[in-house]
Motif scaffolding. Structure first.
Motif, mmCIF file in Angstrom:
data_model
loop_
_atom_site.group_PDB
_atom_site.id
_atom_site.type_symbol
_atom_site.label_atom_id
_atom_site.label_comp_id
_atom_site.label_asym_id
_atom_site.label_seq_id
_atom_site.Cartn_x
_atom_site.Cartn_y
_atom_site.Cartn_z
ATOM 1 N N TYR A 1 0.800 -1.224 0.000
ATOM 2 C CA TYR A 1 0.000 0.000 0.000
ATOM 3 C C TYR A 1 0.839 1.283 0.000
ATOM 4 C CZ TYR A 1 -3.927 -3.092 1.087
ATOM 5 O OH TYR A 1 -4.866 -4.081 1.055
ATOM 6 N N VAL A 2 2.132 1.172 -0.287
ATOM 7 C CA VAL A 2 3.011 2.351 -0.317
ATOM 8 C C VAL A 2 3.501 2.571 -1.740
ATOM 9 C CG1 VAL A 2 5.184 3.371 0.492
ATOM 10 C CG2 VAL A 2 3.755 2.034 2.069
ATOM 11 N N ARG B 1 -2.021 3.752 -0.152
ATOM 12 C CA ARG B 1 -2.506 4.428 1.050
ATOM 13 C C ARG B 1 -1.570 5.544 1.507
ATOM 14 N NH1 ARG B 1 -4.634 -0.577 4.927
ATOM 15 N NH2 ARG B 1 -6.163 -1.437 3.440
ATOM 16 N N LYS C 1 -4.129 10.738 -0.028
ATOM 17 C CA LYS C 1 -3.219 9.901 0.752
ATOM 18 C C LYS C 1 -2.111 10.772 1.352
ATOM 19 C CE LYS C 1 -5.772 7.064 -1.551
ATOM 20 N NZ LYS C 1 -5.336 6.214 -2.647
ATOM 21 N N ALA D 1 0.400 3.078 6.522
ATOM 22 C CA ALA D 1 -0.420 2.267 5.618
ATOM 23 C C ALA D 1 -1.077 1.099 6.328
ATOM 24 C CB ALA D 1 0.426 1.765 4.455
ATOM 25 N N PRO E 1 -7.339 3.092 6.418
ATOM 26 C CA PRO E 1 -7.214 4.163 5.425
ATOM 27 C C PRO E 1 -8.300 5.222 5.566
ATOM 28 C CG PRO E 1 -8.031 2.160 4.399
ATOM 29 C CD PRO E 1 -7.610 1.793 5.795
#
Length: 265
Positions: A22-23, A59, A120, A224, A228
């Motif tokens: 999620y990065v 995220r 984000k 993350a 979220p």
């Protein structure tokens, strides 16, 4: 080993990968010119952050630059002076030329603001030469980390300009010291990582770029791992609070749009 991020391989001036779940890691990729920006680059930057903002597989975003010498040397003045929107053609009258330039600058501002508007959290990693546009972009980020070799400057007055892409409006709110802000903006003097940390421009200083990117990636992975919904809602409310009174922000935090920022799990 970072993995590729699906749907981001068509961009020419940036490398985009996923170093953790999620990065996303966005890297400016023009090291031979000290990562100086020209029009095609900032247009692409705007597209990237708008896409990341809505990507369900992302995220948190880490933003850095390729090469050891510079995060960015700012605007590529040579490229900007070689024709294009900011060059008078000798035919267009002054008022129409001014209108054209205003629209061009507004578009430039919108591309840089896409970092701030990204839903984000964005962690920027600054290293080496970080001047001009580097301050504009990093002020848009949520968290700023730098290496010990970072050298900063709000450089615009040295080329006969006011910093019109966001530094003069955001930097006072980032550090909260108007005397220091005016000192560095009016003088265009350099300040180092130690001073940046002392005034609150950055929250961490690491020994080198690799350590700074590693620290940013670990922090991004930690963020993350959280809800979220809660993270994005927190960013939204904090940004609103920066520009509004306490009473307005408390009301905003319980208004219908932000009620959706509560994870039901």
């Amino acid at each position: 080993m970072p993995s590729s991020l699906s749907g981001y391989d068509t961009f020419k001036h940036f490398l985009i990968s996923s170093p953790a779940e999620y990065v996303a890691h966005v890297q400016t990729n023009r090291p031979e010119k000290l990562n100086a920006f020209f029009e095609a680059m900032w247009l692409e930057l705007g597209q990237i952050f708008k896409k990341l903002s809505h990507d369900p597989d992302v995220r948190v975003v880490v933003f850095s630059a390729v090469g050891d010498k510079a995060f960015t040397a700012g605007l590529d003045v040579q490229a900007a002076s070689q024709g294009g929107m900011l060059t008078q053609d000798g035919v267009t009258d002054g008022s129409r030329f001014a209108t054209r330039v205003r629209r061009h600058i507004y578009e430039f501002q919108e591309c840089i603001t896409s970092i701030e508007k990204c839903e984000k959290p964005v962690i920027v990693v600054l290293h080496g030469i970080s001047i001009g546009l580097a301050i504009d972009m990093s002020c848009c980020a949520d968290i700023r980390i730098c290496s010990q070799d970072a050298k900063f400057s709000v450089k615009e007055v040295d080329i006969g300009l006011a910093a019109d892409i966001g530094t003069l409006t955001r930097l006072p709110k980032v550090v909260g010291n108007h005397s220091w802000v005016k000192e560095v903006c009016l003088s265009a003097r350099f300040f180092d990582a130690k001073e940046a940390l002392a005034v609150g421009f950055v929250s961490r200083v690491l020994e080198n770029k690799a350590a700074a990117v590693d620290a940013a990636t670990k922090l991004a992975a930690l963020i993350a791992s959280k809800s979220p919904v809660a993270v994005q809602g927190t960013k939204e409310i904090l940004n609103h609070a920066r520009d509004h009174s306490v009473a307005e922000s408390e009301f905003f935090s319980f208004s219908p749009p932000t009620l959706f920022f509560r994870d039901k799990t």
